[in-house]
Write a protein that holds these residues in place. Structure first.
Motif, PDB file in Angstrom:
ATOM      1  N   VAL A 119      34.812  32.145  34.546  1.00 13.66           N
ATOM      2  CA  VAL A 119      33.493  32.690  34.872  1.00 13.66           C
ATOM      3  C   VAL A 119      33.313  32.595  36.376  1.00 13.66           C
ATOM      4  N   ALA A 120      32.862  33.687  37.008  1.00 15.60           N
ATOM      5  CA  ALA A 120      32.589  33.676  38.448  1.00 15.60           C
ATOM      6  C   ALA A 120      31.176  34.184  38.702  1.00 15.60           C
ATOM      7  N   LEU A 121      30.521  33.592  39.707  1.00 16.13           N
ATOM      8  CA  LEU A 121      29.148  33.973  40.066  1.00 16.13           C
ATOM      9  C   LEU A 121      28.987  33.943  41.573  1.00 16.13           C
ATOM     10  N   SER A 122      28.117  34.804  42.087  1.00 15.12           N
ATOM     11  CA  SER A 122      27.756  34.748  43.503  1.00 15.12           C
ATOM     12  C   SER A 122      26.360  35.324  43.694  1.00 15.12           C
ATOM     13  N   ASN A 123      25.605  34.707  44.595  1.00 19.39           N
ATOM     14  CA  ASN A 123      24.313  35.272  44.986  1.00 19.39           C
ATOM     15  C   ASN A 123      24.412  35.894  46.380  1.00 19.39           C
ATOM     16  N   ASN A 124      25.658  36.134  46.826  1.00 18.38           N
ATOM     17  CA  ASN A 124      25.870  36.703  48.159  1.00 18.38           C
ATOM     18  C   ASN A 124      27.032  37.692  48.126  1.00 18.38           C
ATOM     19  N   ALA A 125      27.032  38.561  47.109  1.00 19.45           N
ATOM     20  CA  ALA A 125      28.175  39.466  46.928  1.00 19.45           C
ATOM     21  C   ALA A 125      27.751  40.926  46.978  1.00 19.45           C
ATOM     22  N   ILE A 126      28.566  41.730  47.658  1.00 13.57           N
ATOM     23  CA  ILE A 126      28.417  43.187  47.583  1.00 13.57           C
ATOM     24  C   ILE A 126      29.030  43.661  46.267  1.00 13.57           C
ATOM     25  N   TYR A 127      30.159  43.041  45.909  1.00 18.62           N
ATOM     26  CA  TYR A 127      30.793  43.312  44.619  1.00 18.62           C
ATOM     27  C   TYR A 127      31.593  42.083  44.210  1.00 18.62           C
ATOM     28  N   LEU A 128      31.789  41.914  42.897  1.00 24.08           N
ATOM     29  CA  LEU A 128      32.520  40.753  42.373  1.00 24.08           C
ATOM     30  C   LEU A 128      33.099  41.092  41.004  1.00 24.08           C
ATOM     31  N   GLY A 129      34.383  40.823  40.852  1.00 25.05           N
ATOM     32  CA  GLY A 129      35.034  40.942  39.552  1.00 25.05           C
ATOM     33  C   GLY A 129      36.180  39.951  39.486  1.00 25.05           C
ATOM     34  N   VAL A 130      36.373  39.292  38.356  1.00 23.05           N
ATOM     35  CA  VAL A 130      37.521  38.395  38.178  1.00 23.05           C
ATOM     36  C   VAL A 130      38.220  38.716  36.867  1.00 23.05           C
ATOM     37  N   ASP A 131      39.493  38.340  36.802  1.00 27.37           N
ATOM     38  CA  ASP A 131      40.264  38.594  35.588  1.00 27.37           C
ATOM     39  C   ASP A 131      41.318  37.511  35.436  1.00 27.37           C
ATOM     40  N   ILE A 132      41.623  37.185  34.198  1.00 25.68           N
ATOM     41  CA  ILE A 132      42.716  36.263  33.884  1.00 25.68           C
ATOM     42  C   ILE A 132      43.627  36.949  32.877  1.00 25.68           C
ATOM     43  N   GLU A 133      44.936  36.875  33.112  1.00 27.09           N
ATOM     44  CA  GLU A 133      45.919  37.482  32.204  1.00 27.09           C
ATOM     45  C   GLU A 133      47.110  36.552  32.064  1.00 27.09           C
ATOM     46  N   HIS A 134      47.579  36.368  30.837  1.00 23.71           N
ATOM     47  CA  HIS A 134      48.860  35.701  30.656  1.00 23.71           C
ATOM     48  C   HIS A 134      49.963  36.680  31.059  1.00 23.71           C
ATOM     49  N   TRP A 135      51.053  36.130  31.570  1.00 26.62           N
ATOM     50  CA  TRP A 135      52.149  36.992  32.032  1.00 26.62           C
ATOM     51  C   TRP A 135      52.612  37.915  30.919  1.00 26.62           C
ATOM     52  N   LEU A 180      25.573  38.417  41.140  1.00 31.54           N
ATOM     53  CA  LEU A 180      26.627  39.165  40.457  1.00 31.54           C
ATOM     54  C   LEU A 180      27.523  38.158  39.747  1.00 31.54           C
ATOM     55  N   GLY A 181      27.995  38.542  38.570  1.00 32.81           N
ATOM     56  CA  GLY A 181      28.857  37.637  37.815  1.00 32.81           C
ATOM     57  C   GLY A 181      29.955  38.390  37.099  1.00 32.81           C
ATOM     58  N   SER A 182      30.964  37.652  36.667  1.00 33.77           N
ATOM     59  CA  SER A 182      32.095  38.244  35.962  1.00 33.77           C
ATOM     60  C   SER A 182      32.692  37.200  35.029  1.00 33.77           C
ATOM     61  N   ILE A 183      33.056  37.629  33.829  1.00 29.98           N
ATOM     62  CA  ILE A 183      33.638  36.740  32.820  1.00 29.98           C
ATOM     63  C   ILE A 183      34.933  37.363  32.323  1.00 29.98           C
ATOM     64  N   SER A 184      35.972  36.537  32.151  1.00 29.70           N
ATOM     65  CA  SER A 184      37.243  37.054  31.638  1.00 29.70           C
ATOM     66  C   SER A 184      37.902  36.003  30.758  1.00 29.70           C
ATOM     67  N   HIS A 185      38.651  36.456  29.759  1.00 28.63           N
ATOM     68  CA  HIS A 185      39.405  35.505  28.936  1.00 28.63           C
ATOM     69  C   HIS A 185      40.749  36.104  28.542  1.00 28.63           C
ATOM     70  N   SER A 186      41.698  35.230  28.340  1.00 26.45           N
ATOM     71  CA  SER A 186      43.030  35.621  27.888  1.00 26.45           C
ATOM     72  C   SER A 186      43.561  34.493  27.017  1.00 26.45           C
ATOM     73  N   GLN A 187      43.857  34.831  25.765  1.00 25.86           N
ATOM     74  CA  GLN A 187      44.299  33.824  24.797  1.00 25.86           C
ATOM     75  C   GLN A 187      43.289  32.663  24.771  1.00 25.86           C
ATOM     76  N   ASN A 188      43.712  31.446  25.140  1.00 22.91           N
ATOM     77  CA  ASN A 188      42.787  30.307  25.030  1.00 22.91           C
ATOM     78  C   ASN A 188      42.146  29.933  26.368  1.00 22.91           C
ATOM     79  N   LYS A 189      42.248  30.828  27.366  1.00 22.09           N
ATOM     80  CA  LYS A 189      41.699  30.529  28.691  1.00 22.09           C
ATOM     81  C   LYS A 189      40.511  31.449  28.984  1.00 22.09           C
ATOM     82  N   LEU A 190      39.518  30.870  29.670  1.00 20.62           N
ATOM     83  CA  LEU A 190      38.304  31.612  30.014  1.00 20.62           C
ATOM     84  C   LEU A 190      37.938  31.295  31.449  1.00 20.62           C
TER      85      LEU A 190
END
Length: 247
Positions: free
Chosen positions: A116-132, A104-114
């Motif tokens: 990426v998260a990955l796992s081969n041992n996940a029931i679920y996975l999500g990541v996020d990046i946000e500027h304030w 499972l993988g997840s990709i997020s970006h905000s402005q100039n930041k990115l």
């Protein structure tokens, strides 16, 4: 399948290595692989000119193409580095990455930041990046992000740890992580007000989320989802994750 190769975007190993070198591991105190990339350090590479981009993003701005491609390149590089899987992820026909089986993988970006998260041992996975978000945005948008119980949580507890704009940023971001985590199951966008924080630990920076019962039943979702956050000077990063072998 004779067209199997052309179905995916080909990314040279050298480009994967280059992007991986300038990325940095992000430690979420969680057993999944996560890396961050400063996109301003990649613009001089003109990556969109090096790769045959999909028609899906052909008309996009250069910056948008760059963040899209860097996310895919970094994901492929992390997959190779940590799981020894040399596999293309980027379909030329579909918007979302096609992760290998059991990954499972997840990709997020905000402005100039990115990130990426990955796992081969996940029931679920999500990541996020946000500027304030700004105070103005928080005041105007809070009713679209916060449930009544989350407004109460702000008044009774969260106000000791966050100003209101940062609290809205946290809830907004962790719900984005949640929706990414459940998308493989729900295959549907779910509204911000259809999920809510039911437990939060400000010292450990962890929390528990749940969906409204009708949403949970409609999409066959779990009763609860575990999440958390980490704070940087100008942005917040959140995760929603559970390992397969955890209780």
């Amino acid at each position: 399948m004779s067209n199997a190769v052309s179905y995916y975007l080909y990314i040279p190993e050298s480009l994967c290595g280059l992007i991986f070198e300038i990325s940095k591991p992000i430690l979420f105190k969680m057993p999944f692989y996560c890396y961050g990339l400063d996109l301003s350090k990649t613009l001089h590479l003109h990556i969109d000119q090096q790769l045959q981009t999909s028609k899906l993003i052909a008309q996009a701005r250069v910056e948008r193409k760059n963040e899209y491609l860097c996310g895919r390149i970094l994901a492929q590089a992390v997959l190779k580095h940590h799981l020894d899987l040399d596999q293309p992820l980027t379909s030329m026909r579909e918007h979302l990455p096609i992760w290998p089986t059991h990954v499972l993988g997840s990709i997020s970006h905000s402005q100039n930041k990115l990130i990426v998260a990955l796992s081969n041992n996940a029931i679920y996975l999500g990541v996020d990046i946000e500027h304030w978000v700004t105070s103005e945005f928080a005041q105007e948008s809070a009713h679209l992000v916060l449930t009544p119980s989350e407004f109460d949580l702000w008044k009774t507890k969260a106000c000791e740890f966050f100003d209101f704009a940062r609290y809205v940023s946290l809830i907004f971001s962790v719900k984005e992580s949640l929706y990414k985590a459940v998308y493989p199951t729900a295959k549907q966008y779910i509204d911000f007000l259809e999920a809510s924080i039911v437990d939060i630990n400000f010292e450990n920076q962890t929390l528990t989320l749940t969906f409204l019962p009708e949403i949970q039943q409609r999409y066959q979702l779990l009763e609860q989802y575990q999440g958390g956050w980490t704070i940087e000077k100008d942005h917040i990063m959140t995760w929603v994750f559970q390992a397969r072998n955890s209780s």
